[in-house]
Motif scaffolding. Sequence first.
Motif, PDB file in Angstrom:
ATOM      1  N   UNK A 102       0.779  -1.176  -0.224  1.00 21.65           N
ATOM      2  CA  UNK A 102       0.190   0.140   0.073  1.00 21.65           C
ATOM      3  C   UNK A 102       0.668   1.162  -0.064  1.00 21.65           C
ATOM      4  N   UNK A 103       1.785   1.163   0.761  1.00 23.33           N
ATOM      5  CA  UNK A 103       2.820   2.557   0.875  1.00 23.33           C
ATOM      6  C   UNK A 103       3.674   2.713  -0.420  1.00 23.33           C
ATOM      7  N   UNK A 104       4.007   1.326  -1.178  1.00 27.90           N
ATOM      8  CA  UNK A 104       4.633   1.582  -2.407  1.00 27.90           C
ATOM      9  C   UNK A 104       3.910   2.069  -3.364  1.00 27.90           C
ATOM     10  N   UNK A 105       2.548   1.679  -3.650  1.00 34.39           N
ATOM     11  CA  UNK A 105       1.464   2.160  -4.312  1.00 34.39           C
ATOM     12  C   UNK A 105       1.396   3.611  -4.147  1.00 34.39           C
ATOM     13  N   UNK A 106       1.365   4.102  -2.936  1.00 38.31           N
ATOM     14  CA  UNK A 106       1.074   5.586  -2.856  1.00 38.31           C
ATOM     15  C   UNK A 106       2.246   6.269  -3.097  1.00 38.31           C
ATOM     16  N   UNK A 107       3.418   5.946  -2.842  1.00 39.29           N
ATOM     17  CA  UNK A 107       4.662   6.749  -3.340  1.00 39.29           C
ATOM     18  C   UNK A 107       4.570   6.725  -4.940  1.00 39.29           C
ATOM     19  N   UNK A 108       4.312   5.559  -5.553  1.00 36.90           N
ATOM     20  CA  UNK A 108       4.325   5.498  -7.054  1.00 36.90           C
ATOM     21  C   UNK A 108       3.275   6.393  -7.534  1.00 36.90           C
ATOM     22  N   UNK A 109       2.201   6.701  -7.066  1.00 39.02           N
ATOM     23  CA  UNK A 109       1.291   7.592  -7.624  1.00 39.02           C
ATOM     24  C   UNK A 109       1.752   8.860  -7.268  1.00 39.02           C
ATOM     25  N   UNK A 110       2.137   9.361  -6.114  1.00 41.73           N
ATOM     26  CA  UNK A 110       2.810  10.494  -5.765  1.00 41.73           C
ATOM     27  C   UNK A 110       3.946  11.057  -6.957  1.00 41.73           C
ATOM     28  N   UNK A 111       4.849   9.900  -7.115  1.00 39.17           N
ATOM     29  CA  UNK A 111       5.929  10.225  -8.118  1.00 39.17           C
ATOM     30  C   UNK A 111       5.355  10.562  -9.363  1.00 39.17           C
ATOM     31  N   UNK A 112       4.320   9.606 -10.079  1.00 37.32           N
ATOM     32  CA  UNK A 112       3.884   9.930 -11.298  1.00 37.32           C
ATOM     33  C   UNK A 112       3.022  11.266 -11.401  1.00 37.32           C
ATOM     34  N   UNK A 113       2.364  11.728 -10.389  1.00 31.35           N
ATOM     35  CA  UNK A 113       1.777  12.934 -10.222  1.00 31.35           C
ATOM     36  C   UNK A 113       2.726  14.150 -10.292  1.00 31.35           C
ATOM     37  N   UNK A 114       3.962  14.164  -9.694  1.00 33.20           N
ATOM     38  CA  UNK A 114       4.983  15.090  -9.784  1.00 33.20           C
ATOM     39  C   UNK A 114       5.419  15.122 -11.171  1.00 33.20           C
ATOM     40  N   UNK A 115       5.861  13.806 -11.745  1.00 31.82           N
ATOM     41  CA  UNK A 115       6.332  13.859 -13.129  1.00 31.82           C
ATOM     42  C   UNK A 115       5.185  14.516 -14.166  1.00 31.82           C
ATOM     43  N   UNK A 116       3.995  14.203 -13.742  1.00 31.98           N
ATOM     44  CA  UNK A 116       3.121  15.033 -14.697  1.00 31.98           C
ATOM     45  C   UNK A 116       3.043  16.520 -14.640  1.00 31.98           C
ATOM     46  N   UNK A 117       3.509  16.958 -13.502  1.00 34.48           N
ATOM     47  CA  UNK A 117       3.630  18.543 -13.309  1.00 34.48           C
ATOM     48  C   UNK A 117       5.106  18.825 -13.710  1.00 34.48           C
ATOM     49  N   UNK A 118       5.768  18.226 -14.233  1.00 36.52           N
ATOM     50  CA  UNK A 118       7.056  18.417 -14.926  1.00 36.52           C
ATOM     51  C   UNK A 118       8.212  18.548 -13.885  1.00 36.52           C
ATOM     52  N   UNK A 119       8.245  17.792 -12.791  1.00 38.48           N
ATOM     53  CA  UNK A 119       9.304  17.813 -12.046  1.00 38.48           C
ATOM     54  C   UNK A 119      10.167  16.834 -12.433  1.00 38.48           C
ATOM     55  N   UNK A 120      11.390  17.004 -12.479  1.00 35.51           N
ATOM     56  CA  UNK A 120      12.309  15.873 -12.911  1.00 35.51           C
ATOM     57  C   UNK A 120      13.515  15.828 -11.857  1.00 35.51           C
ATOM     58  N   UNK A 121      13.898  14.303 -11.927  1.00 35.12           N
ATOM     59  CA  UNK A 121      14.888  14.054 -10.884  1.00 35.12           C
ATOM     60  C   UNK A 121      16.195  14.393 -11.339  1.00 35.12           C
ATOM     61  N   UNK A 122      17.316  13.991 -10.570  1.00 33.93           N
ATOM     62  CA  UNK A 122      18.867  14.423 -10.905  1.00 33.93           C
ATOM     63  C   UNK A 122      19.146  13.884 -12.310  1.00 33.93           C
TER      64      UNK A 122
END
Length: 122
Positions: A102-122
């Motif tokens: 459940x925690x992994x799924x929540x983190x995955x959804x958050x990362x995908x939402x952030x990527x959708x807003x144009x946030x990029x990693x290093x």
Amino acid sequence: MDQYERMQIRAAAEWRAKLQSGAIKTMIDPLSGEVMIRTEVHHIAREKYGEASIPLSITSHREMTRRQMEEHPPDGPDPDNPVERMGRFLLSAADLLESIVDEMRAAAHLLIALAGKGIRGP
């Protein structure tokens, strides 16, 4: 009780003593991913059904214990029955794994939402 079980019980007791003494400084809660300052020892199948245990944060420990007490089948007449002990261990281990997923799924959804807003990693 055979020699292997005695060794397991002794090793678990040593680990709990080390945990309570503060010899282990920092750990990650496997259920929430948070750094744990204070930990509690969670007996996976409940203490009366076995010594296997893991450190959890206080919040996670309370939730896992609640699930054991409220959602699992009522106690059987013989807590030393190896069949019941294994069944309770597997049921509680499944609860732990379900919480981690459940925690992994929540983190995955958050990362995908952030990527959708144009946030990029290093």
